[in-house]
Design a protein around this motif. Structure first.
Motif, PDB file in Angstrom:
ATOM      1  N   VAL A  76       0.852  -1.193   0.000  1.00  0.00           N
ATOM      2  CA  VAL A  76       0.000   0.000   0.000  1.00  0.00           C
ATOM      3  C   VAL A  76       0.888   1.244   0.000  1.00  0.00           C
ATOM      4  O   VAL A  76       2.106   1.141   0.136  1.00  0.00           O
ATOM      5  N   ALA A  77       0.275   2.415  -0.193  1.00  0.00           N
ATOM      6  CA  ALA A  77       1.073   3.641  -0.400  1.00  0.00           C
ATOM      7  C   ALA A  77       0.654   4.780   0.530  1.00  0.00           C
ATOM      8  O   ALA A  77       0.286   5.867   0.080  1.00  0.00           O
ATOM      9  N   PRO A  78       0.727   4.554   1.880  1.00  0.00           N
ATOM     10  CA  PRO A  78       0.334   5.635   2.794  1.00  0.00           C
ATOM     11  C   PRO A  78       1.236   6.858   2.689  1.00  0.00           C
ATOM     12  O   PRO A  78       0.818   7.967   3.024  1.00  0.00           O
ATOM     13  N   GLU A  79       2.483   6.676   2.195  1.00  0.00           N
ATOM     14  CA  GLU A  79       3.397   7.823   2.096  1.00  0.00           C
ATOM     15  C   GLU A  79       2.924   8.835   1.053  1.00  0.00           C
ATOM     16  O   GLU A  79       3.312   9.997   1.087  1.00  0.00           O
ATOM     17  N   TYR A  80       2.050   8.406   0.142  1.00  0.00           N
ATOM     18  CA  TYR A  80       1.460   9.337  -0.826  1.00  0.00           C
ATOM     19  C   TYR A  80      -0.002   9.682  -0.485  1.00  0.00           C
ATOM     20  O   TYR A  80      -0.455  10.781  -0.751  1.00  0.00           O
ATOM     21  N   HIS A  81      -0.745   8.690   0.013  1.00  0.00           N
ATOM     22  CA  HIS A  81      -2.199   8.854   0.107  1.00  0.00           C
ATOM     23  C   HIS A  81      -2.738   8.805   1.536  1.00  0.00           C
ATOM     24  O   HIS A  81      -3.950   8.897   1.738  1.00  0.00           O
ATOM     25  N   GLY A  82      -1.847   8.654   2.524  1.00  0.00           N
ATOM     26  CA  GLY A  82      -2.277   8.616   3.916  1.00  0.00           C
ATOM     27  C   GLY A  82      -2.870   7.276   4.319  1.00  0.00           C
ATOM     28  O   GLY A  82      -2.989   6.362   3.499  1.00  0.00           O
ATOM     29  N   GLU A  83      -3.243   7.184   5.597  1.00  0.00           N
ATOM     30  CA  GLU A  83      -3.745   5.916   6.140  1.00  0.00           C
ATOM     31  C   GLU A  83      -5.092   5.526   5.540  1.00  0.00           C
ATOM     32  O   GLU A  83      -5.403   4.348   5.388  1.00  0.00           O
ATOM     33  N   SER A  84      -5.922   6.513   5.232  1.00  0.00           N
ATOM     34  CA  SER A  84      -7.247   6.200   4.677  1.00  0.00           C
ATOM     35  C   SER A  84      -7.170   5.887   3.190  1.00  0.00           C
ATOM     36  O   SER A  84      -8.098   5.328   2.609  1.00  0.00           O
ATOM     37  N   GLY A  85      -6.081   6.277   2.553  1.00  0.00           N
ATOM     38  CA  GLY A  85      -5.989   6.215   1.091  1.00  0.00           C
ATOM     39  C   GLY A  85      -6.461   7.497   0.440  1.00  0.00           C
ATOM     40  O   GLY A  85      -6.219   7.721  -0.748  1.00  0.00           O
ATOM     41  N   LEU A  86      -7.165   8.332   1.233  1.00  0.00           N
ATOM     42  CA  LEU A  86      -7.695   9.588   0.696  1.00  0.00           C
ATOM     43  C   LEU A  86      -7.662  10.639   1.810  1.00  0.00           C
ATOM     44  O   LEU A  86      -8.648  11.321   2.081  1.00  0.00           O
ATOM     45  N   ASP A  87      -6.506  10.735   2.465  1.00  0.00           N
ATOM     46  CA  ASP A  87      -6.388  11.675   3.574  1.00  0.00           C
ATOM     47  C   ASP A  87      -6.481  13.124   3.080  1.00  0.00           C
ATOM     48  O   ASP A  87      -6.133  13.421   1.942  1.00  0.00           O
ATOM     49  N   GLY A  88      -6.933  13.996   3.986  1.00  0.00           N
ATOM     50  CA  GLY A  88      -7.061  15.411   3.658  1.00  0.00           C
ATOM     51  C   GLY A  88      -8.497  15.855   3.899  1.00  0.00           C
ATOM     52  O   GLY A  88      -8.846  16.265   5.001  1.00  0.00           O
ATOM     53  N   PRO A  89      -9.353  15.750   2.889  1.00  0.00           N
ATOM     54  CA  PRO A  89     -10.730  16.195   3.072  1.00  0.00           C
ATOM     55  C   PRO A  89     -11.507  15.255   3.997  1.00  0.00           C
ATOM     56  O   PRO A  89     -11.151  14.086   4.153  1.00  0.00           O
ATOM     57  N   GLU A  90     -12.572  15.788   4.563  1.00  0.00           N
ATOM     58  CA  GLU A  90     -13.473  14.924   5.308  1.00  0.00           C
ATOM     59  C   GLU A  90     -14.371  14.214   4.303  1.00  0.00           C
ATOM     60  O   GLU A  90     -14.912  14.850   3.388  1.00  0.00           O
ATOM     61  N   LEU A  91     -14.515  12.903   4.455  1.00  0.00           N
ATOM     62  CA  LEU A  91     -15.300  12.147   3.471  1.00  0.00           C
ATOM     63  C   LEU A  91     -16.747  12.040   3.924  1.00  0.00           C
ATOM     64  O   LEU A  91     -17.010  11.745   5.092  1.00  0.00           O
ATOM     65  N   LEU A 220      -5.813  18.018  -3.522  1.00  0.00           N
ATOM     66  CA  LEU A 220      -4.555  18.457  -4.121  1.00  0.00           C
ATOM     67  C   LEU A 220      -3.638  19.097  -3.093  1.00  0.00           C
ATOM     68  O   LEU A 220      -2.409  18.985  -3.193  1.00  0.00           O
ATOM     69  N   GLU A 221      -4.212  19.738  -2.067  1.00  0.00           N
ATOM     70  CA  GLU A 221      -3.371  20.310  -1.020  1.00  0.00           C
ATOM     71  C   GLU A 221      -2.661  19.204  -0.247  1.00  0.00           C
ATOM     72  O   GLU A 221      -1.461  19.279   0.015  1.00  0.00           O
ATOM     73  N   PHE A 222      -3.414  18.152   0.112  1.00  0.00           N
ATOM     74  CA  PHE A 222      -2.781  17.030   0.816  1.00  0.00           C
ATOM     75  C   PHE A 222      -1.720  16.365  -0.069  1.00  0.00           C
ATOM     76  O   PHE A 222      -0.600  16.071   0.375  1.00  0.00           O
ATOM     77  N   PHE A 223      -2.080  16.144  -1.337  1.00  0.00           N
ATOM     78  CA  PHE A 223      -1.184  15.472  -2.284  1.00  0.00           C
ATOM     79  C   PHE A 223       0.095  16.288  -2.489  1.00  0.00           C
ATOM     80  O   PHE A 223       1.179  15.746  -2.641  1.00  0.00           O
ATOM     81  N   ARG A 224      -0.057  17.584  -2.470  1.00  0.00           N
ATOM     82  CA  ARG A 224       1.122  18.447  -2.611  1.00  0.00           C
ATOM     83  C   ARG A 224       2.099  18.192  -1.470  1.00  0.00           C
ATOM     84  O   ARG A 224       3.312  18.100  -1.671  1.00  0.00           O
ATOM     85  N   GLY A 225       1.536  18.054  -0.259  1.00  0.00           N
ATOM     86  CA  GLY A 225       2.391  17.836   0.907  1.00  0.00           C
ATOM     87  C   GLY A 225       3.155  16.528   0.824  1.00  0.00           C
ATOM     88  O   GLY A 225       4.367  16.481   1.087  1.00  0.00           O
ATOM     89  N   THR A 226       2.484  15.438   0.448  1.00  0.00           N
ATOM     90  CA  THR A 226       3.200  14.158   0.414  1.00  0.00           C
ATOM     91  C   THR A 226       4.199  14.139  -0.738  1.00  0.00           C
ATOM     92  O   THR A 226       5.305  13.614  -0.595  1.00  0.00           O
ATOM     93  N   TYR A 227       3.843  14.721  -1.865  1.00  0.00           N
ATOM     94  CA  TYR A 227       4.801  14.753  -2.985  1.00  0.00           C
ATOM     95  C   TYR A 227       5.997  15.649  -2.695  1.00  0.00           C
ATOM     96  O   TYR A 227       7.096  15.395  -3.194  1.00  0.00           O
ATOM     97  N   ARG A 228       5.788  16.670  -1.879  1.00  0.00           N
ATOM     98  CA  ARG A 228       6.930  17.511  -1.483  1.00  0.00           C
ATOM     99  C   ARG A 228       7.991  16.684  -0.794  1.00  0.00           C
ATOM    100  O   ARG A 228       9.180  16.868  -1.010  1.00  0.00           O
TER     101      ARG A 228
END
Ligand code: BDR
Ligand code: CA
Length: 309
Positions: A76-91, A220-228
């Motif tokens: 799995v790829a939590p280093e890019y997508h977080g523990e939920s797979g879609l971290d950042g916004p509230e789902l 995209l804000e969350f994704f920016r952080g992990t890609y940084r």
């Protein structure tokens, strides 16, 4: 419109790919299927239903598929997508229900019920479901119009120096899909590393009204952080490119080329080996996307988000 099945593992870029598909008049989304990848099958399926809820997708079946690669252990790829797979916004709590069918059954049934050449498969994760589907019903290989896959790379990698994530987590599935005989367009890192959500893209999305655009901005804000942390100033939004190819193939340059996948390399397992030395033989059914008109592609994303508002 082009009728597509989106097979995905949301995933920030998968989620935005789904929004682009839902909001594009060029596309008729006929099914959404999920596969383990960025996170466990349970998590990516819940994420897909939440995105479907935000986009208010109705009358499109969502079905869960393979919960692990064909042969190898799951990665799995939590280093890019977080523990939920879609971290950042509230789902949101999903209002879209999960179809009872297995994704592989849904894929086979949908293709066999449609006219030949009608369905395009758009996988944006590991190719496990597609490999299982074409083994289960080999006739789908001649009925599908084409497979437009976000994965692989002619040059470079991300999970390893030479292997892209979707290819590397289930390389045996890649081999089955590449050898099935259907046309495959590989939209890999060569192309997707040109699809950066930079300041101008974020500003354009911020100017769009409605929940889908606001949700995309948070993704995209969350994704920016992990890609940084991976050394990128702006995140490449890979999976959107596969859907964008179906919306507007003219925004990319695609070249016919033989593609194979490495299964046994000590350092290179999962590498997609693209033969760009010569013009491809006439019998070649695989091609690789190499050049992107990024502003034109992001224009489609902004338009889709505005339509979903
Ligand atoms: C691919 O890997 C996944 O993390 C993304 O969703 C994308 O499909 C990029 O290598
Ligand atoms: Ca993905």
């Amino acid at each position: 419109p082009r009728r597509i099945i989106l097979d995905c593992d949301p995933g920030h870029d998968d989620a935005i790919a789904l929004l682009l598909a839902a909001g594009s008049p060029e596309i008729d989304l006929v099914a959404v299927t999920t596969v383990a990848g960025n996170q466990t099958l349970e998590k990516v399926t819940r994420n897909a239903l939440a995105v479907g809820t935000i986009a208010r997708i109705e009358d499109v079946p969502f079905a869960a598929g393979a919960e692990r690669p064909l042969v190898r252990e799951q990665v799995v790829a939590p280093e890019y997508h977080g523990e939920s797979g879609l971290d950042g916004p509230e789902l949101p709590a999903p209002t879209v229900a999960l179809d009872a069918r297995h994704a592989v059954d849904l894929i086979v049934e949908t293709i066999m019920a449609a006219a030949p050449g009608e369905i395009t498969l758009v996988p944006t994760g590991a190719l496990t479901n597609l490999a299982l589907a074409v083994r289960r019903e080999p006739r789908i290989a001649e009925r599908v119009r084409e497979v437009v896959w976000m994965g692989g790379a002619a040059h470079g990698g991300n999970l390893s120096p030479v292997a892209e994530y979707n290819a590397a987590i289930d390389p045996e599935a890649v081999r089955i899909v590449l050898e099935a005989g259907w046309p495959v367009v590989m939209v890999g890192l060569d192309l997707t590393h040109q699809a950066l959500a930079d300041r101008s893209v974020l500003d354009a999305i911020a100017a769009v009204d409605g929940a889908p655009a606001a949700f995309t901005l948070e993704l995209l804000e969350f994704f920016r952080g992990t890609y940084r942390e991976q050394g990128f100033e702006w995140p490449p939004v890979h999976d959107v490119c596969a859907v964008a190819y179906v919306v507007d193939p003219g925004c990319m340059t695609v070249r016919s080329a033989p593609i194979a996948v490495e299964l046994h390399g000590e350092l290179t397992t999962g590498q997609t080996v693209v033969d760009l030395r010569h013009p491809a033989p006439a019998s070649c059914v695989t091609s690789v996307a190499l050049g992107l008109d990024a502003p034109r592609m992001w224009g489609h994303v902004v338009d889709a988000l505005a339509r979903l508002a």
